[in-house]
Design a protein around this motif. Structure first.
Motif, PDB file in Angstrom:
ATOM      1  N   GLU A  82      26.140  42.907  35.494  1.00  0.00           N
ATOM      2  CA  GLU A  82      25.154  42.077  34.698  1.00  0.00           C
ATOM      3  C   GLU A  82      26.065  40.820  35.063  1.00  0.00           C
ATOM      4  O   GLU A  82      25.438  39.980  35.097  1.00  0.00           O
ATOM      5  CB  GLU A  82      26.344  41.867  33.047  1.00  0.00           C
ATOM      6  N   LYS A  83      27.306  39.892  35.726  1.00  0.00           N
ATOM      7  CA  LYS A  83      27.454  39.776  35.599  1.00  0.00           C
ATOM      8  C   LYS A  83      27.103  38.324  37.069  1.00  0.00           C
ATOM      9  O   LYS A  83      26.963  37.401  37.004  1.00  0.00           O
ATOM     10  CB  LYS A  83      28.992  39.056  35.485  1.00  0.00           C
ATOM     11  N   ASP A  84      27.382  39.613  38.415  1.00  0.00           N
ATOM     12  CA  ASP A  84      27.155  39.479  39.463  1.00  0.00           C
ATOM     13  C   ASP A  84      25.794  39.655  39.822  1.00  0.00           C
ATOM     14  O   ASP A  84      25.474  38.991  41.362  1.00  0.00           O
ATOM     15  CB  ASP A  84      28.484  39.651  40.595  1.00  0.00           C
ATOM     16  N   HIS A  85      25.371  40.497  39.698  1.00  0.00           N
ATOM     17  CA  HIS A  85      23.859  41.008  39.704  1.00  0.00           C
ATOM     18  C   HIS A  85      24.136  41.684  41.278  1.00  0.00           C
ATOM     19  O   HIS A  85      23.233  42.280  42.124  1.00  0.00           O
ATOM     20  CB  HIS A  85      22.729  39.908  40.353  1.00  0.00           C
ATOM     21  N   MET A  86      25.048  42.805  41.118  1.00  0.00           N
ATOM     22  CA  MET A  86      26.028  43.512  42.244  1.00  0.00           C
ATOM     23  C   MET A  86      24.961  45.685  42.104  1.00  0.00           C
ATOM     24  O   MET A  86      25.718  45.211  41.013  1.00  0.00           O
ATOM     25  CB  MET A  86      26.762  43.042  42.502  1.00  0.00           C
ATOM     26  N   VAL A  87      24.459  45.678  42.358  1.00  0.00           N
ATOM     27  CA  VAL A  87      24.538  46.958  42.828  1.00  0.00           C
ATOM     28  C   VAL A  87      23.869  47.496  44.064  1.00  0.00           C
ATOM     29  O   VAL A  87      23.735  47.237  45.111  1.00  0.00           O
ATOM     30  CB  VAL A  87      22.349  47.702  42.647  1.00  0.00           C
TER      31      VAL A  87
END
Length: 363
Positions: free
Chosen positions: A131-136
């Motif tokens: 949600e915050k860093d857009h990291m997956v």
């Protein structure tokens, strides 16, 4: 005969402000002794809560498990309350909260539910890195929508937008909610569903998608699950797909500031029109729980309320007196939003009184 009984309830109920002993001649369903904390008492309390009876329910806010006078403890609520939904603070519990939760669930048999607004996929159950860093999986995405789609499989116009892809993502979300509830062994799930009152989303605004979510959740909660855990929808259950109705234990209606039975009749008729093809009227009535707003009415139990028999009282009590003419069936129950706010003001006076209206005990 049942109508006559409810009329008697209503007349006697109008006197309860003056003298609680007016109920002593009625056959009790459970006797709640004063200042008795022995195991026999708690065993009887737990057994009572297993019986079929109209429930008393509420949303509990500002829960800490600590504090003076039990103002922020579940231990302080009336013993005979049946179901409580946690309004915030259901996860990452402190030791004090775990102890508080264990006592009311195991000793008193109170059912404690997790409550959550359903809006967009992933709400309240997406890692902050997404949600915050857009990291997956070590990859950074250019927008929240893209990251959410990468994590869940679909989000809005991103990811797999096919019918099958959307369904797969929604079922994945439902399983994550289930896992979170199971971690703390809550007794069920209360969906706060208000798509037409500011809480729309890419799931909640689409009844077909809500049907998928409810279907997956119903494998673990509700009457079709076989687990005995509660599944309810509060807010606007009448806007769900008809097929979702039989998967729920209760339709919890936020009948805030209701003025009388005429208003409740209108609300009930909406449920009847929606679910009448899959459930009979008696079943719908047994599943209906009327609720008042104690954020605004913690000091008076609700606004002036007039029953169909002319009894004038406060709304929460009027809701407890509700019946359908010519029906030999009782209402599912009543409840209040943020009912815990009345603890320091009147020690749950109004909640205690409606417990007696619905399930009278000898004193």
């Amino acid at each position: 005969m049942k109508k006559l009984l409810y009329i008697i309830f209503a007349v006697i109920g109008s006197l309860m402000f003056i003298q609680c002993s007016d109920w002593t001649e009625m056959e009790p369903t459970f006797t709640e002794p004063v200042n008795i904390n022995g195991e026999e008492y708690y065993k009887a309390l737990r057994e009572y809560k297993k019986t079929k009876h109209p429930i008393v329910f509420g949303w509990y806010s500002e829960w800490t498990g600590t504090g003076i006078n039990m103002n922020n403890q579940l231990r302080g609520i009336p013993d005979s309350m049946d179901i409580v939904s946690l309004w915030g603070g259901a996860f990452n519990l402190t030791e004090a909260q775990k102890s508080d939760l264990k006592e009311v669930r195991e000793k008193k048999g109170t059912r404690i539910l997790y409550c959550q607004h359903i809006m967009d996929i992933g709400r309240s159950h997406t890692p902050s890195s997404v949600e915050k860093d857009h990291m997956v999986d070590g990859k950074q995405y250019g927008s929240l929508e893209e990251a959410m789609a990468a994590y869940w499989g679909w989000y809005g116009n991103h990811g797999d937008t096919s019918v099958e892809g959307v369904e797969k993502a929604i079922r994945k979300y439902a399983r994550v909610i289930i896992d979170s509830i199971n971690k703390y062994q809550y007794d069920g799930f209360d969906i706060d569903y208000e798509p037409n009152y500011g809480y729309g989303g890419n799931i909640s605004s689409y009844p077909d998608r809500m049907e998928i979510l409810i279907d997956e959740l119903s494998k673990e909660f509700g009457p079709k699950s076989g687990t005995g855990r509660i599944f309810m929808v509060d807010g606007e259950p009448q806007t769900l797909n008809t097929a979702s109705g039989p998967l729920l234990d209760y339709y919890v209606i936020q009948a805030y500031y209701s003025s009388g039975d005429a208003d409740l009749d209108n609300r009930f008729n909406k449920l009847l029109r929606k679910f009448g093809s899959v459930e009979d009227e008696a079943t719908i009535l047994r599943k209906t729980v009327w609720c008042e707003d104690f954020e605004k009415h913690k000091g008076d139990g609700g606004p002036r309320f007039t029953t169909r028999d002319g009894v004038v009282t406060y709304s929460l009590k009027g809701m407890a007196l509700y019946y359908r003419p010519e029906m030999d069936t009782r209402i599912g129950g009543v409840g209040a939003y943020r009912f815990n706010l009345c603890r320091p003001i009147n020690d749950y006076f109004f909640m205690r009184e409606v417990i007696q209206v619905l399930n009278p005990a000898k004193h």
